[in-house]
Design a protein around this motif. Structure first.
Motif, PDB file in Angstrom:
ATOM      1  N   MET A 106     -20.747 -30.088   3.698  1.00 34.71           N
ATOM      2  CA  MET A 106     -21.339 -30.224   5.039  1.00 34.71           C
ATOM      3  C   MET A 106     -20.760 -29.203   5.999  1.00 34.71           C
ATOM      4  SD  MET A 106     -21.382 -34.401   5.208  1.00 34.71           S
ATOM      5  CE  MET A 106     -21.553 -34.417   6.989  1.00 34.71           C
ATOM      6  N   ALA A 107     -19.454 -28.954   5.896  1.00 33.13           N
ATOM      7  CA  ALA A 107     -18.836 -27.960   6.775  1.00 33.13           C
ATOM      8  C   ALA A 107     -19.365 -26.565   6.482  1.00 33.13           C
ATOM      9  CB  ALA A 107     -17.313 -27.995   6.604  1.00 33.13           C
ATOM     10  N   LEU A 108     -19.542 -26.235   5.218  1.00 25.01           N
ATOM     11  CA  LEU A 108     -20.084 -24.917   4.872  1.00 25.01           C
ATOM     12  C   LEU A 108     -21.526 -24.770   5.342  1.00 25.01           C
ATOM     13  CD1 LEU A 108     -18.715 -24.419   1.236  1.00 25.01           C
ATOM     14  CD2 LEU A 108     -17.768 -23.562   3.374  1.00 25.01           C
ATOM     15  N   ALA A 109     -22.303 -25.858   5.253  1.00 25.23           N
ATOM     16  CA  ALA A 109     -23.705 -25.782   5.678  1.00 25.23           C
ATOM     17  C   ALA A 109     -23.847 -25.753   7.192  1.00 25.23           C
ATOM     18  CB  ALA A 109     -24.482 -26.978   5.109  1.00 25.23           C
ATOM     19  N   THR A 166     -26.048 -26.423  -0.696  1.00 25.32           N
ATOM     20  CA  THR A 166     -27.393 -25.949  -1.024  1.00 25.32           C
ATOM     21  C   THR A 166     -28.459 -26.907  -0.517  1.00 25.32           C
ATOM     22  OG1 THR A 166     -26.536 -24.846  -3.000  1.00 25.32           O
ATOM     23  CG2 THR A 166     -28.906 -25.246  -2.904  1.00 25.32           C
ATOM     24  N   GLY A 167     -28.232 -28.201  -0.715  1.00 23.11           N
ATOM     25  CA  GLY A 167     -29.217 -29.177  -0.255  1.00 23.11           C
ATOM     26  C   GLY A 167     -29.384 -29.193   1.250  1.00 23.11           C
ATOM     27  N   LEU A 168     -28.279 -29.062   1.979  1.00 25.34           N
ATOM     28  CA  LEU A 168     -28.361 -29.113   3.438  1.00 25.34           C
ATOM     29  C   LEU A 168     -28.930 -27.836   4.041  1.00 25.34           C
ATOM     30  CD1 LEU A 168     -24.965 -30.863   4.276  1.00 25.34           C
ATOM     31  CD2 LEU A 168     -27.258 -31.850   4.420  1.00 25.34           C
ATOM     32  N   THR A 169     -28.881 -26.737   3.327  1.00 29.35           N
ATOM     33  CA  THR A 169     -29.408 -25.472   3.857  1.00 29.35           C
ATOM     34  C   THR A 169     -30.806 -25.152   3.330  1.00 29.35           C
ATOM     35  OG1 THR A 169     -28.222 -24.288   2.095  1.00 29.35           O
ATOM     36  CG2 THR A 169     -27.149 -24.452   4.241  1.00 29.35           C
ATOM     37  N   THR A 170     -31.396 -26.039   2.569  1.00 33.01           N
ATOM     38  CA  THR A 170     -32.752 -25.815   2.045  1.00 33.01           C
ATOM     39  C   THR A 170     -33.665 -26.979   2.407  1.00 33.01           C
ATOM     40  OG1 THR A 170     -32.087 -26.767  -0.094  1.00 33.01           O
ATOM     41  CG2 THR A 170     -31.967 -24.361   0.145  1.00 33.01           C
ATOM     42  N   PRO A 172     -36.812 -28.797   3.615  1.00 32.83           N
ATOM     43  CA  PRO A 172     -38.218 -28.357   3.657  1.00 32.83           C
ATOM     44  C   PRO A 172     -38.658 -27.998   5.066  1.00 32.83           C
ATOM     45  CG  PRO A 172     -37.990 -30.277   2.231  1.00 32.83           C
ATOM     46  CD  PRO A 172     -36.645 -30.062   2.882  1.00 32.83           C
ATOM     47  N   ALA A 173     -39.398 -26.915   5.170  1.00 29.84           N
ATOM     48  CA  ALA A 173     -39.772 -26.393   6.486  1.00 29.84           C
ATOM     49  C   ALA A 173     -40.610 -27.391   7.280  1.00 29.84           C
ATOM     50  CB  ALA A 173     -40.528 -25.074   6.323  1.00 29.84           C
ATOM     51  N   ASP A 174     -41.481 -28.151   6.602  1.00 25.22           N
ATOM     52  CA  ASP A 174     -42.328 -29.084   7.346  1.00 25.22           C
ATOM     53  C   ASP A 174     -41.513 -30.224   7.943  1.00 25.22           C
ATOM     54  OD1 ASP A 174     -41.698 -29.973   4.851  1.00 25.22           O
ATOM     55  OD2 ASP A 174     -43.631 -30.902   4.436  1.00 25.22           O
ATOM     56  N   LEU A 175     -40.467 -30.664   7.235  1.00 26.79           N
ATOM     57  CA  LEU A 175     -39.618 -31.713   7.793  1.00 26.79           C
ATOM     58  C   LEU A 175     -38.792 -31.194   8.964  1.00 26.79           C
ATOM     59  CD1 LEU A 175     -38.336 -33.471   4.541  1.00 26.79           C
ATOM     60  CD2 LEU A 175     -40.216 -34.162   6.042  1.00 26.79           C
ATOM     61  N   ALA A 176     -38.266 -29.981   8.848  1.00 24.23           N
ATOM     62  CA  ALA A 176     -37.508 -29.407   9.958  1.00 24.23           C
ATOM     63  C   ALA A 176     -38.391 -29.212  11.186  1.00 24.23           C
ATOM     64  CB  ALA A 176     -36.885 -28.082   9.529  1.00 24.23           C
ATOM     65  N   GLU A 177     -39.624 -28.767  10.968  1.00 25.05           N
ATOM     66  CA  GLU A 177     -40.553 -28.580  12.089  1.00 25.05           C
ATOM     67  C   GLU A 177     -40.918 -29.912  12.732  1.00 25.05           C
ATOM     68  OE1 GLU A 177     -42.708 -26.683  14.899  1.00 25.05           O
ATOM     69  OE2 GLU A 177     -41.387 -25.788  13.386  1.00 25.05           O
ATOM     70  N   LEU A 178     -41.042 -30.961  11.897  1.00 26.42           N
ATOM     71  CA  LEU A 178     -41.335 -32.285  12.436  1.00 26.42           C
ATOM     72  C   LEU A 178     -40.199 -32.770  13.323  1.00 26.42           C
ATOM     73  CD1 LEU A 178     -43.047 -34.869  12.543  1.00 26.42           C
ATOM     74  CD2 LEU A 178     -41.882 -35.622  10.460  1.00 26.42           C
ATOM     75  N   ALA A 179     -38.954 -32.564  12.905  1.00 28.38           N
ATOM     76  CA  ALA A 179     -37.817 -32.977  13.729  1.00 28.38           C
ATOM     77  C   ALA A 179     -37.785 -32.217  15.048  1.00 28.38           C
ATOM     78  CB  ALA A 179     -36.515 -32.767  12.958  1.00 28.38           C
ATOM     79  N   ARG A 180     -38.085 -30.921  15.006  1.00 30.61           N
ATOM     80  CA  ARG A 180     -38.111 -30.141  16.244  1.00 30.61           C
ATOM     81  C   ARG A 180     -39.238 -30.591  17.164  1.00 30.61           C
ATOM     82  NH1 ARG A 180     -36.488 -25.773  12.785  1.00 30.61           N
ATOM     83  NH2 ARG A 180     -38.690 -25.314  12.361  1.00 30.61           N
ATOM     84  N   SER A 181     -40.383 -30.912  16.586  1.00 32.21           N
ATOM     85  CA  SER A 181     -41.514 -31.335  17.416  1.00 32.21           C
ATOM     86  C   SER A 181     -41.251 -32.669  18.103  1.00 32.21           C
ATOM     87  CB  SER A 181     -42.776 -31.433  16.548  1.00 32.21           C
ATOM     88  OG  SER A 181     -42.647 -32.468  15.583  1.00 32.21           O
ATOM     89  N   LEU A 182     -40.393 -33.487  17.526  1.00 40.20           N
ATOM     90  CA  LEU A 182     -40.048 -34.771  18.140  1.00 40.20           C
ATOM     91  C   LEU A 182     -38.841 -34.682  19.063  1.00 40.20           C
ATOM     92  CD1 LEU A 182     -40.534 -37.102  15.022  1.00 40.20           C
ATOM     93  CD2 LEU A 182     -42.081 -36.790  16.953  1.00 40.20           C
ATOM     94  N   PRO A 196     -30.970 -36.917   4.194  1.00 48.35           N
ATOM     95  CA  PRO A 196     -31.814 -37.558   3.168  1.00 48.35           C
ATOM     96  C   PRO A 196     -32.534 -36.558   2.274  1.00 48.35           C
ATOM     97  CG  PRO A 196     -32.107 -38.652   5.274  1.00 48.35           C
ATOM     98  CD  PRO A 196     -31.299 -37.419   5.543  1.00 48.35           C
ATOM     99  N   ALA A 197     -32.987 -35.431   2.846  1.00 46.38           N
ATOM    100  CA  ALA A 197     -33.656 -34.426   2.025  1.00 46.38           C
ATOM    101  C   ALA A 197     -32.696 -33.755   1.050  1.00 46.38           C
ATOM    102  CB  ALA A 197     -34.314 -33.375   2.921  1.00 46.38           C
ATOM    103  N   ALA A 198     -31.406 -33.728   1.399  1.00 45.31           N
ATOM    104  CA  ALA A 198     -30.416 -33.090   0.527  1.00 45.31           C
ATOM    105  C   ALA A 198     -29.872 -34.020  -0.543  1.00 45.31           C
ATOM    106  CB  ALA A 198     -29.248 -32.556   1.372  1.00 45.31           C
ATOM    107  N   LEU A 199     -30.119 -35.316  -0.456  1.00 47.14           N
ATOM    108  CA  LEU A 199     -29.536 -36.273  -1.391  1.00 47.14           C
ATOM    109  C   LEU A 199     -29.901 -35.998  -2.848  1.00 47.14           C
ATOM    110  CD1 LEU A 199     -29.674 -39.682   0.512  1.00 47.14           C
ATOM    111  CD2 LEU A 199     -27.663 -38.417  -0.225  1.00 47.14           C
TER     112      LEU A 199
END
Length: 281
Positions: A106-109, A166-170, A172-182, A196-199
């Motif tokens: 998490m610190a590296l990401a 790797t999981g925290l830095t990848t 999905p773009a649609d989920l990241a955009e959804l969080a920004r839109s909210l 959750p996406a990185a799990l």
């Protein structure tokens, strides 16, 4: 439409609608339990064929399975308590490395600067042959459980760190955009979206690390006074009782299979959406 003439029926017009497909049955398929058992039987048969049937290997180097079984039964009063020691060291060391590995990942990401500063160091530590550190660990941390847990940690933490980062830095773009839109805050986006996406990726690293934890525990017991299975392998091999030493190795393999299966079960229960959103084999 169907017209009936005598004893024959003639179909005319529109064809009858096909029957709907039967719903897929849920539950455990017989192959899920039968195939691993079949693989074990094939492995034992190949083992017997190499050692007893064709006698390609001297029994001192690799005893036949029946000799290992007899040694396991005869030495159960020593091997089973040692199995408990090794299992405890494996699980405790794995849990410590899992917590530390996820936090470091998490610190590296979270910071590219932190990643550039410490990623080469992590690679260097992972590249050091761990068996060469065994005698040094005894001098550094002393006898008992500490060198074993340290060895487990050193073998396990890198795949967990790598998979977490790797999981925290990848995400999905649609989920990241959804969080920004909210208008989600950083913590909300991390807790609800990124983590959750990185799990699934994190569990990949955990499953890679689980067998390594067993290896680390055994190597640590080579240089410790804990009477685990690694300690017993050295003792029995030293007196020429290779059958009992191989019985200890078989117990280590069985322990690793059970721990890996338990971790896979935890993954399935904790991430029910993964199987529903990915293609099944």
């Amino acid at each position: 439409m169907t017209e009936t003439t005598g004893t024959r029926s003639v179909r005319t017009g529109t064809e009858a609608a096909p029957r709907p497909a039967a719903p897929r049955r849920s539950g455990v398929r017989p192959a899920a339990a039968g195939l691993p058992l079949l693989g074990a039987v094939i492995t034992l048969a190949a083992w017997w064929l190499v050692t007893s049937g064709l006698q390609l290997v001297h029994p001192v180097s690799l005893p036949p399975p029946q000799a290992v079984w007899q040694a396991l039964v005869a030495g159960a009063d020593v091997l089973l308590p040692s199995l408990g020691v090794t299992t405890t060291m494996t699980v405790v060391g794995f849990l410590l490395s899992a917590v530390a590995g996820v936090l470091i990942g998490m610190a590296l990401a979270a910071s590219r600067r932190v990643e550039r500063m410490f990623a080469p160091l992590l690679v260097a530590v992972n590249a050091v042959p761990k068996i060469a550190l065994g005698p040094l660990l005894v001098v550094s941390v002393g006898w008992g459980s500490k060198p074993i847990l340290t060895m487990v940690f050193l073998l396990c933490f890198f795949p967990i760190v790598l998979s977490t980062a790797t999981g925290l830095t990848t995400t999905p773009a649609d989920l990241a955009e959804l969080a920004r839109s909210l208008n989600a805050s950083w913590w909300q986006a991390f807790r609800k979206v990124r983590f959750p996406a990185a799990l699934p990726q994190i569990f990949v690293g955990l499953k890679v690390a689980m067998p390594l934890a067993a290896i680390g525990a055994v190597i640590g017991e080579f240089y410790s006074d804990k009477a685990g299975l690694g300690y017993q392998i050295l003792q029995y091999n030293g007196i020429g009782d290779t059958a009992t030493a191989w019985a200890a190795i078989v117990l280590i393999a069985l322990m690793s299979i059970l721990l890996y299966s338990a971790l896979s079960l935890v993954e399935r229960l904790a991430l029910p959406w993964v199987r529903a959103t990915t293609s099944a084999r």
